[in-house]
Design a protein around this motif. Structure first.
Motif, PDB file in Angstrom:
ATOM      1  N   CYS A 120       0.483  -1.760   0.076  1.00 39.97           N
ATOM      2  CA  CYS A 120       0.282  -0.121   0.216  1.00 39.97           C
ATOM      3  C   CYS A 120       0.294   1.566   0.250  1.00 39.97           C
ATOM      4  N   SER A 121       1.857   1.014  -0.189  1.00 32.90           N
ATOM      5  CA  SER A 121       3.257   2.386   0.300  1.00 32.90           C
ATOM      6  C   SER A 121       3.186   2.942  -1.086  1.00 32.90           C
ATOM      7  N   PRO A 122       3.218   4.365  -1.241  1.00 34.91           N
ATOM      8  CA  PRO A 122       3.619   4.877  -2.112  1.00 34.91           C
ATOM      9  C   PRO A 122       4.836   4.596  -3.096  1.00 34.91           C
ATOM     10  N   VAL A 123       5.334   3.986  -2.651  1.00 37.26           N
ATOM     11  CA  VAL A 123       6.643   4.101  -3.087  1.00 37.26           C
ATOM     12  C   VAL A 123       6.621   2.361  -3.800  1.00 37.26           C
ATOM     13  N   ALA A 124       8.155   2.962  -5.282  1.00 38.15           N
ATOM     14  CA  ALA A 124       8.135   1.260  -5.651  1.00 38.15           C
ATOM     15  C   ALA A 124       9.292   1.239  -5.717  1.00 38.15           C
ATOM     16  N   SER A 125       9.600   0.085  -5.661  1.00 34.38           N
ATOM     17  CA  SER A 125      11.447  -0.219  -5.323  1.00 34.38           C
ATOM     18  C   SER A 125      11.471  -1.208  -6.770  1.00 34.38           C
ATOM     19  N   LEU A 126      12.129  -1.286  -7.279  1.00 32.71           N
ATOM     20  CA  LEU A 126      12.365  -2.075  -8.120  1.00 32.71           C
ATOM     21  C   LEU A 126      14.114  -1.427  -8.721  1.00 32.71           C
ATOM     22  N   THR A 127      14.443  -2.625  -9.521  1.00 33.01           N
ATOM     23  CA  THR A 127      15.843  -2.888  -9.362  1.00 33.01           C
ATOM     24  C   THR A 127      16.134  -1.408 -11.051  1.00 33.01           C
ATOM     25  N   HIS A 128      17.827  -1.555 -11.431  1.00 31.46           N
ATOM     26  CA  HIS A 128      17.874  -1.523 -12.558  1.00 31.46           C
ATOM     27  C   HIS A 128      19.728  -1.619 -13.088  1.00 31.46           C
ATOM     28  N   GLU A 129      19.849  -0.781 -14.092  1.00 27.75           N
ATOM     29  CA  GLU A 129      21.519  -1.565 -13.966  1.00 27.75           C
ATOM     30  C   GLU A 129      22.342  -0.899 -12.913  1.00 27.75           C
ATOM     31  N   GLY A 130      22.213  -0.108 -11.799  1.00 30.93           N
ATOM     32  CA  GLY A 130      22.383   0.566 -11.174  1.00 30.93           C
ATOM     33  C   GLY A 130      22.531  -0.181  -9.895  1.00 30.93           C
TER      34      GLY A 130
END
Length: 346
Positions: A120-130
């Protein structure tokens, strides 16, 4: 005013009611809805979920990356959908939150495990090249948690949600410390919600085998997410505990999951505060749910954990926590880590 979800359901068989939710005019007026499903659900999409979806178009979410979210967002814009439903675990929910944000449409979260407060948080934790990043997103329009799916999820993931909720207690103390030492504004309602979520879990003697416990855990995770919406940041749920977690993720990716690391971080921060009463409560709770307590429990050496604690403050620049307050040297951290392991053993 808090943009609370229009509905929240936590029970067995909740997904069977998804069709009714999607027909709600507050979700979509024309019924043109897209559904994003985690790859791990496999055949269950056809056996359990599909009958409740009607004519909704289904997209598969391959992973928890920024690329997956951007690709899904592009598909949503081309299809002119009114809403997006994300069905799956934390990675799938985060991808769909970000994709819906890119497409400018509301998102409904249907969680199949309770690993952390990202539901429900206003944050998306996503992977990327860094590595991994956190991206601001709108709160889900509605939330459903089907306990049948949660019971079938790996227990380690479900138990880790306990660690994430319990870490709220440490995060709140860090926020209060920032207020006292730096004059940082603090939101009492956000603190109250995050603390209520943690206190609802810390004293319970049942665990993830029980529907009653899972219901309270789900509600606690959702309440934690809502506290972040009120605060306008992750401050009520993320302090020195999460700084340590992010440092471990950065230095030794794949070591452990979010909730397990947050739990260890919270226990260690309470040891640094010399708060024996709360330290004992946190350790007892984590141990009672078979969660790791020390660096050795997650396969790190003492040197590696010391390195992570040293790096931790740099993972959230500008955030003031017990770690920034104490400003321990490497040798002092090493002594504290040794003392912490001994205290946990007692």
């Amino acid at each position: 005013m808090l943009p609370a979800p229009i509905t929240m359901e936590v029970r067995r068989g909740a997904i069977a009611q998804l069709g009714s939710l999607l027909s709600d005019s507050r979700v979509a007026t024309s019924g043109r809805v897209a559904v994003a499903v985690g790859a791990g659900l496999g055949d269950r999409i056809t056996k359990v979920i599909a009958p409740s979806l009607g004519d909704a178009e289904v997209f598969r979410v391959p992973d928890g990356s920024v690329d997956a979210a951007v690709a899904l967002g592009a598909d949503l814009r081309k299809g002119a959908y009114e809403a997006l439903v994300g069905i799956g675990g934390g990675r799938t929910i985060d991808v769909t939150k970000y994709a819906a944000s890119l497409a400018g449409i509301p998102m409904v979260a249907v969680a199949t495990n309770l690993a952390h407060d990202g539901i429900c948080s206003p944050v998306a934790s996503l992977t990327h090249e860094g590595g991994k990043g956190s991206f601001g997103v709108p709160m889900p329009l509605a939330i459903m948690i089907d306990l049948d799916f949660v019971h079938d999820a790996p227990q380690a993931l479900v138990r880790s949600g306990v660690g994430d909720v319990i870490s709220n207690l440490s995060a709140i103390e860090d926020w209060q410390l920032g207020n006292a030492e730096r004059g940082e504004p603090i939101d009492g309602l956000a603190c109250s919600m995050a603390r209520t979520a943690a206190e609802a879990i810390i004293g319970r003697r049942d665990s993830v085998e029980s529907d009653a416990f899972l219901t309270v855990l789900a509600e606690a995770l959702i309440l934690s997410g809502m506290s972040m919406v009120i605060a306008g940041s992750s401050r009520p749920t993320s302090g020195g505990d999460h700084e340590i977690m992010h440092a471990v993720d950065q230095l030794f990716p794949g070591t452990s999951n979010h909730g397990e690391l947050a739990g260890i971080g919270a226990a260690f921060c309470y040891y640094l505060r010399a708060d024996e009463a709360r330290f004992g409560q946190v350790v007892e709770c984590l141990r009672g749910h078979d969660l790791p307590l020390t660096h050795g429990d997650i396969g790190l050496t003492a040197d590696q954990f010391v390195e992570a604690v040293m790096l931790a403050p740099s993972t959230r620049p500008g955030r003031f926590t017990i770690l920034e307050h104490l400003r321990l040297s490497e040798s002092e951290i090493r002594d504290r880590v040794e003392g912490y392991v001994h205290a946990v053993g007692r």
